[in-house]
Scaffold this motif. Structure first.
Motif: not given
Lengths: 237, 111
Positions: B57-59, B61
């Motif tokens: 998820a963070p990668q 966004l």
């Protein structure tokens, strides 16, 4: 279980190789990229190979190199790399039901090859399928061979052929997409889907927490969500 | 690369390698054949479905390649992978769709 009915380990090994081989396409570019970055930072081929054979963990290798390059103390660089890899303790625990009774010499190499893609392939195969331990070992070895092999080989190739590799667009994103693709077939019931949603949301909220702790907290939150929903479903019959 | 004392890099590689191996060996190696309590087994069933989305998820966004800026081609490629994966339950098809879309969008951006 009759052993006469179970397939020969060699057959199962090749099934593992068959399932693992396509991942060359995704692991390969990431490994090439590591070789390129390492060579650009002035690492020798031996040092690059040292990283890829002794560590075999892409994200941690990148994080550690970046920090060293930025002049961080070795303790911080190593500590961050290990924090990135801490999720593998969860992989290790979740393989206990399948391999916990295997002889130590087997568990030793299983641990060495426990990279994300091998782990995901193993779980996709083992969950909900009864088979003798010999078959599981053979499948795991077969899946690990191409994936770990290409990781080490392509790191070295990338170090040798820097400029050509760096030109292909989008390569940096092959690994996140691999993880997404591998998790989708596992989202087959409500507790699993909820676990994934919660883990994703928490990881986004906590992405600025130090030492990768946001990701670990998010994983823990997802696991608890899944387990609680499963328990509730059982309680309601 | 910042100036490193001789041997520092090899020390780093060895320490990271050993630490990583011990993490991977941990439960599998030291717990061995002991049976885990049912609650632990239930939690562990959700390791893959919790860890992989939390990693990704963070990668998606804030991709490293764009210096942490939200990037439309990467976001669309991730959504495409997810939707094709959920629809066809086929790992390679989902990945091919996402990577293919990203390659096309990146090439279009270069025009």
């Amino acid at each position: 279980m009759s052993s006469a009915l179970s397939p020969r380990p060699a057959t199962v090994f090749w099934e593992g190789v068959r399932d693992g081989t396509p991942f060359i396409v995704m692991v390969g570019p990431f490994a090439l990229l590591f070789g390129v970055v390492a060579a650009e930072l002035g690492l020798s081929l031996a040092e690059t190979l040292g990283f890829s054979t002794l560590v075999i963990a892409g994200a941690a290798q990148f994080a550690t190199l970046e920090l060293l390059d930025a002049g961080a103390p070795v303790s911080v660089a190593v500590g961050t790399g290990l924090a990135v890899n801490l999720r593998m303790a969860l992989y290790s625990a979740s393989l206990v039901p399948y391999f916990g009774r295997a002889p130590l010499r087997h568990r030793a190499w299983i641990a060495y090859a426990l990279v994300d893609q091998v782990y995901a392939l193993a779980l996709l195969r083992f969950q909900g399928r009864e088979e003798p331990q010999g078959s599981r070992l053979a499948y795991y070895a077969g899946a690990a061979a191409p994936i770990c092999g290409i990781w080490i080989l392509a790191c070295a190739l990338g170090a040798q052929a820097q400029s050509t590799v760096a030109a292909v667009p989008g390569l940096d994103f092959a690994v996140p997409l691999t993880f997404l693709a591998m998790v989708t077939p596992m989202l087959k019931d409500r507790p699993s889907a909820a676990a994934a949603m919660v883990a994703m949301s928490l990881a986004i909220l906590g992405h600025e927490l130090p030492l990768n702790s946001g990701m670990l907290l998010a994983a823990a939150g997802g696991m608890v969500t899944g387990a609680v929903l499963e328990g509730r479903r059982e309680a309601h019959g | 690369m910042a100036e490193l004392a001789p041997g520092t890099l090899w020390f780093t590689i060895a320490a990271l390698g050993l630490g990583t191996y011990l993490i991977r060996f941990s439960f599998l190696g030291f717990l061995g054949g002991r049976t885990l309590p049912p609650l632990a087994l239930r939690l562990l069933r959700y390791v893959p479905v919790a860890v992989f989305p939390a990693l990704v998820a963070p990668q998606v966004l804030w991709p490293t390649a764009t210096g942490g800026e939200l990037d439309m081609p990467r976001l669309l490629a991730a959504l495409c992978t997810l939707l094709v994966g959920l629809w066809r339950r086929n790992v390679l098809l989902a990945l091919g769709a996402g990577l293919g879309l990203l390659l096309v969008l990146e090439l279009l951006r270069g025009l």
